[in-house]
Design an enzyme around this catalytic site. Structure first.
Site, short mmCIF file in Angstrom:
data_model
loop_
_atom_site.label_atom_id
_atom_site.label_comp_id
_atom_site.label_asym_id
_atom_site.label_seq_id
_atom_site.Cartn_x
_atom_site.Cartn_y
_atom_site.Cartn_z
N HIS A 91 -0.53 12.98 -7.00
CA HIS A 91 -0.75 11.95 -5.99
C HIS A 91 0.43 10.97 -5.98
O HIS A 91 0.26 9.76 -5.84
CB HIS A 91 -2.06 11.22 -6.27
CG HIS A 91 -2.84 10.85 -5.04
ND1 HIS A 91 -3.91 11.57 -4.60
CD2 HIS A 91 -2.70 9.84 -4.16
CE1 HIS A 91 -4.41 11.00 -3.52
NE2 HIS A 91 -3.68 9.95 -3.22
N TYR A 94 0.83 -1.21 0.00
CA TYR A 94 0.00 0.00 0.00
C TYR A 94 0.86 1.26 0.00
O TYR A 94 0.58 2.22 -0.72
CB TYR A 94 -0.99 0.01 1.18
CG TYR A 94 -2.08 1.03 0.92
CD1 TYR A 94 -3.09 0.76 -0.01
CD2 TYR A 94 -2.07 2.26 1.54
CE1 TYR A 94 -4.06 1.71 -0.31
CE2 TYR A 94 -3.04 3.22 1.25
CZ TYR A 94 -4.03 2.93 0.33
OH TYR A 94 -4.98 3.88 0.03
N ASP A 107 3.54 18.84 -4.44
CA ASP A 107 3.98 17.54 -3.92
C ASP A 107 4.12 16.55 -5.05
O ASP A 107 3.73 16.81 -6.18
CB ASP A 107 3.10 17.03 -2.75
CG ASP A 107 1.91 16.17 -3.15
OD1 ASP A 107 1.79 15.71 -4.29
OD2 ASP A 107 1.08 15.94 -2.25
N SER A 108 4.72 15.42 -4.76
CA SER A 108 4.95 14.26 -5.63
C SER A 108 6.42 14.06 -5.95
O SER A 108 7.02 14.86 -6.68
CB SER A 108 4.16 14.34 -6.94
OG SER A 108 2.76 14.31 -6.68
N ARG A 126 6.04 10.03 1.17
CA ARG A 126 6.56 8.68 1.41
C ARG A 126 7.78 8.66 2.33
O ARG A 126 7.98 7.70 3.08
CB ARG A 126 6.89 8.00 0.09
CG ARG A 126 5.64 7.40 -0.59
CD ARG A 126 6.03 6.59 -1.78
NE ARG A 126 4.89 5.92 -2.37
CZ ARG A 126 4.52 6.07 -3.65
NH1 ARG A 126 5.19 6.87 -4.46
NH2 ARG A 126 3.49 5.40 -4.12
N SER A 164 -5.28 13.49 6.52
CA SER A 164 -6.13 12.96 5.45
C SER A 164 -7.50 12.55 5.99
O SER A 164 -7.60 12.02 7.11
CB SER A 164 -5.45 11.73 4.84
OG SER A 164 -6.35 10.99 4.05
N GLY A 182 -3.30 8.69 4.30
CA GLY A 182 -4.30 7.98 5.09
C GLY A 182 -3.76 6.72 5.74
O GLY A 182 -2.62 6.31 5.54
C1 GLV Z 1 -4.85 7.45 -1.10
O1 GLV Z 1 -4.79 8.64 -1.03
C2 GLV Z 1 -3.93 6.62 -1.74
O2 GLV Z 1 -3.14 7.10 -2.55
O3 GLV Z 1 -3.94 5.42 -1.47
#
Ligand code: GLV
Length: 420
Positions: A304, A57, A335-336, A359, A139, A112
């Site tokens: 994202h 995840y 971001d990213s 991350r 989040s 999250g």
């Molecule tokens: C949620 O924001 C994800 O990227 O899993």
């Protein structure tokens, strides 16, 4: 790293560069630094520590990870041109965001379900953010109640990232809770009506919410509790169903469109007494212009971290486009793909006023809980402070496009760099 360096006199924030000395000196006191903060090594250690599901995840991207690769490669395209013989004894990494004076232009990106990385979820992260005086973004998919996170964050600056339910009463309840818990901005994420197609998660049925983990933010909401009761779901007896029902309010396939944004801005402003509102997930200049038109206070240029649209434009390239188009009209955040101080410096040089990191601290949290988050983020602050010192920059306000030499866009994706 003279601990008595005169730089201290010129700072409004701690001299983060001293964290280098602390670690280098540690062995003399029989101590060892917690772990190696090299991003590739962080990934390896996090993978060793986490369950397979936790690792998948945290690390998964959409499709073939091409957006993630593009994010990293866009950073390689820009090179910093250091300046010499600048009086960096007078340097300071301080920044300001929405009235908060903070340690550096670095925030904790909203991520999250922290309970899959650490038993206490978001709490140690929010605590460390306050300690370092960096903004913390919670989040909507967080795995602790909003109130508990607010408490853990104490007097720290904090923002609430909203995934907007298709249930206005529930949205209002979440925003009210956030405001009551001291969150001073609302950041609406618009790139995640549902999660991207992430092979590893799909192949291993990896989704905490469906297995009774991570829905605490929703389960503690008074309006959502009413919805659960009306649907006949008892969260104690049926945690999987309750978790699924919650996350179905948050990100399961139902898009919003621009027409809803004025309502949300108005609602948040009423609840919060006029606090800032921003949209996160902007990649297109057209969308950025729309945000300006609608009166947003800010945007977060983000894809994202490559987890949503595969094969997309690098977020850093989008930043450049957007900053050129509306940089003087709206507060731009980024971001990213941030993996170190050089990346932060480049994003600021390309027009971001503030940068969010995700991350890196998730890996720190996974490796060593609160100590891990602290080590990663103090290390990042030290990295930035040292960058200022060795590249000849005295403060954030000096960073602009003239610091970069940039190669043209394009080129092929280098697979071998996929690990970082
Ligand atoms: C949620 O924001 C994800 O990227 O899993």
């Amino acid at each position: 790293m003279d601990p008595n360096s005169e730089n201290k006199k010129h700072r409004t924030t701690p001299e983060w560069a001293q964290y280098q000395r602390e670690n280098l000196w540690a062995a003399n006191e029989g101590k060892v630094p917690p772990f190696n903060t090299d991003p590739g090594k962080l990934e390896e250690r996090a993978q060793e520590k986490l369950t397979e599901g936790g690792w998948f995840y945290a690390s998964s991207n959409a499709g073939q990870s091409e957006t993630h690769l593009a994010n990293r490669q866009a950073f390689y395209r820009h090179k910093i041109v250091p300046r010499m013989l600048v009086d960096t004894n007078k340097r300071d990494t301080a920044a300001e965001i929405w009235g908060h004076k903070v340690s550096a232009p670095i925030g904790f990106a909203p991520i999250g379900i922290n309970k899959i990385y650490n038993k206490d979820g978001e709490l140690p992260v929010a605590k460390v953010a306050a300690e370092l005086n960096l903004p913390y973004a919670l989040s909507t998919a967080g795995s602790q109640p909003i109130e508990a996170v607010g408490k853990a964050n104490g007097n720290g600056p904090r923002f609430f990232q909203l995934y907007m339910p298709h249930d206005d009463e529930l949205t209002i309840s979440l925003l009210q809770r956030a405001h009551d818990s001291g969150f001073t901005a609302c950041i609406l994420t618009v790139d995640t009506w549902q999660l991207g197609w992430r092979h590893n998660d799909v192949a291993t049925s990896d989704y905490a919410f469906y297995y009774g983990v991570g829905a605490d933010l929703g389960l503690s909401d008074p309006v959502f509790k009413k919805r659960l009761a009306a649907a006949g779901i008892d969260p104690v007896k049926n945690p999987n169903e309750a978790g699924a029902f919650w996350i179905d309010q948050v990100w399961h396939g139902r898009a919003w469109s621009w027409e809803k944004i004025p309502w949300l801005i108005r609602t948040w402003k009423e609840i919060s007494g006029g606090k800032p509102f921003a949209i996160k997930g902007v990649q297109s200049v057209l969308d950025a212009k729309k945000c300006v038109e609608l009166g947003c206070d800010g945007i977060v240029v983000s894809n994202h971290a490559g987890r949503q649209v595969d094969g997309a434009i690098a977020s850093l390239d989008a930043l450049e486009n957007i900053a050129n188009a509306v940089g003087d009209k709206i507060y731009i955040m980024y971001d990213s793909g941030i993996r170190g101080a050089a990346d932060i410096f480049k994003a600021l040089a390309l027009g971001a006023k503030f940068v969010f990191v995700g991350r890196l601290w998730v890996y720190g949290l996974s490796i060593m809980g609160e100590t891990g988050v602290r080590h990663v983020m103090k290390g990042l602050l030290a990295d930035l402070d040292i960058m200022f010192n060795v590249a000849g920059c005295q403060n954030v306000g000096q960073i602009d496009r003239t610091w970069l030499e940039s190669h043209p866009k394009g080129g092929s994706l280098l697979r071998e760099r996929s690990k970082i």
